[in-house]
Scaffold this motif. Sequence first.
Motif, PDB file in Angstrom:
ATOM      1  N   ASN A  29       0.823  -1.210   0.000  1.00 40.77           N
ATOM      2  CA  ASN A  29       0.000   0.000   0.000  1.00 40.77           C
ATOM      3  C   ASN A  29       0.855   1.256   0.000  1.00 40.77           C
ATOM      4  OD1 ASN A  29      -2.394  -1.463  -0.030  1.00 40.77           O
ATOM      5  ND2 ASN A  29      -2.606  -1.444   2.193  1.00 40.77           N
ATOM      6  N   THR A  30       1.959   1.229   0.720  1.00 43.35           N
ATOM      7  CA  THR A  30       2.870   2.371   0.741  1.00 43.35           C
ATOM      8  C   THR A  30       3.472   2.601  -0.638  1.00 43.35           C
ATOM      9  OG1 THR A  30       3.352   2.113   3.085  1.00 43.35           O
ATOM     10  CG2 THR A  30       4.988   3.312   1.763  1.00 43.35           C
ATOM     11  N   ILE A  31       3.884   1.527  -1.287  1.00 44.07           N
ATOM     12  CA  ILE A  31       4.405   1.656  -2.655  1.00 44.07           C
ATOM     13  C   ILE A  31       3.331   2.281  -3.547  1.00 44.07           C
ATOM     14  CG2 ILE A  31       5.185   0.380  -4.702  1.00 44.07           C
ATOM     15  CD1 ILE A  31       6.528  -1.635  -2.716  1.00 44.07           C
ATOM     16  N   GLY A  32       2.105   1.806  -3.422  1.00 46.67           N
ATOM     17  CA  GLY A  32       1.005   2.356  -4.216  1.00 46.67           C
ATOM     18  C   GLY A  32       0.782   3.837  -3.949  1.00 46.67           C
ATOM     19  N   GLU A  33       0.828   4.241  -2.685  1.00 47.21           N
ATOM     20  CA  GLU A  33       0.643   5.656  -2.332  1.00 47.21           C
ATOM     21  C   GLU A  33       1.789   6.514  -2.871  1.00 47.21           C
ATOM     22  OE1 GLU A  33      -1.863   7.521  -0.884  1.00 47.21           O
ATOM     23  OE2 GLU A  33      -2.921   5.671  -1.369  1.00 47.21           O
ATOM     24  N   ILE A  34       3.006   5.987  -2.779  1.00 45.62           N
ATOM     25  CA  ILE A  34       4.162   6.710  -3.313  1.00 45.62           C
ATOM     26  C   ILE A  34       3.995   6.938  -4.807  1.00 45.62           C
ATOM     27  CG2 ILE A  34       6.622   6.424  -3.877  1.00 45.62           C
ATOM     28  CD1 ILE A  34       6.922   5.146  -1.038  1.00 45.62           C
ATOM     29  N   VAL A  35       3.626   5.880  -5.513  1.00 46.92           N
ATOM     30  CA  VAL A  35       3.442   5.980  -6.968  1.00 46.92           C
ATOM     31  C   VAL A  35       2.289   6.926  -7.299  1.00 46.92           C
ATOM     32  CG1 VAL A  35       2.770   4.643  -9.018  1.00 46.92           C
ATOM     33  CG2 VAL A  35       4.503   3.746  -7.458  1.00 46.92           C
ATOM     34  N   LYS A  36       1.274   6.908  -6.481  1.00 50.22           N
ATOM     35  CA  LYS A  36       0.093   7.743  -6.725  1.00 50.22           C
ATOM     36  C   LYS A  36       0.349   9.225  -6.453  1.00 50.22           C
ATOM     37  CE  LYS A  36      -4.498   8.224  -4.694  1.00 50.22           C
ATOM     38  NZ  LYS A  36      -5.404   7.630  -3.701  1.00 50.22           N
ATOM     39  N   THR A  37       1.200   9.534  -5.485  1.00 49.19           N
ATOM     40  CA  THR A  37       1.296  10.921  -5.026  1.00 49.19           C
ATOM     41  C   THR A  37       2.570  11.673  -5.398  1.00 49.19           C
ATOM     42  OG1 THR A  37       2.149  10.185  -2.880  1.00 49.19           O
ATOM     43  CG2 THR A  37      -0.230  10.517  -3.065  1.00 49.19           C
ATOM     44  N   LEU A  38       3.665  10.987  -5.627  1.00 51.53           N
ATOM     45  CA  LEU A  38       4.906  11.722  -5.867  1.00 51.53           C
ATOM     46  C   LEU A  38       5.041  12.186  -7.313  1.00 51.53           C
ATOM     47  CD1 LEU A  38       7.634   9.908  -3.746  1.00 51.53           C
ATOM     48  CD2 LEU A  38       6.233  11.889  -3.175  1.00 51.53           C
ATOM     49  N   PRO A  39       5.535  13.400  -7.484  1.00 52.75           N
ATOM     50  CA  PRO A  39       5.679  13.958  -8.838  1.00 52.75           C
ATOM     51  C   PRO A  39       6.554  13.130  -9.776  1.00 52.75           C
ATOM     52  CG  PRO A  39       6.026  15.665  -7.181  1.00 52.75           C
ATOM     53  CD  PRO A  39       5.911  14.360  -6.444  1.00 52.75           C
TER      54      PRO A  39
END
Length: 135
Positions: A29-39
């Motif tokens: 989930n953290t990987i998914g959030e990183i991919v979703k939110t970081l420029p």
Amino acid sequence: MSLTLHTALISTMVMVSASDGDMTDSEFNTIGEIVKTLPIFKEYDREHLPDDAESSMELLRGEDNLASMVSKIRAVLPRKLYDTAYALACDVAVCDGQLSQEELRMLEILRHGLDVDRLTAAAIERGAAIRFTRL
């Protein structure tokens, strides 16, 4: 799988997550959030994440050693993203509140392989620990 900039960054996160033999829901989930939110992932198609993460796992299984995988990641990333890759790996390592010896060793391999100096690594590690602090 040939690495792209995005899959190289994803591979660093997967390497740390899989290093202890268990990719937890929290880590994925953290990987998914990183991919979703970081420029840095703005141009990345997030629908490819499950397949790219699985491909990274396959690549890890097929490597003779981790240094070879880090060399492949390093070859794809521009120098200015080495610290970014290390920071992403640290975020995944600490996200579940547990840091195994295998994860620590993987972070060390990444730090050396990506030429992240000790002072920078310490700052990145402290930032990750602070971001994922629990009450």
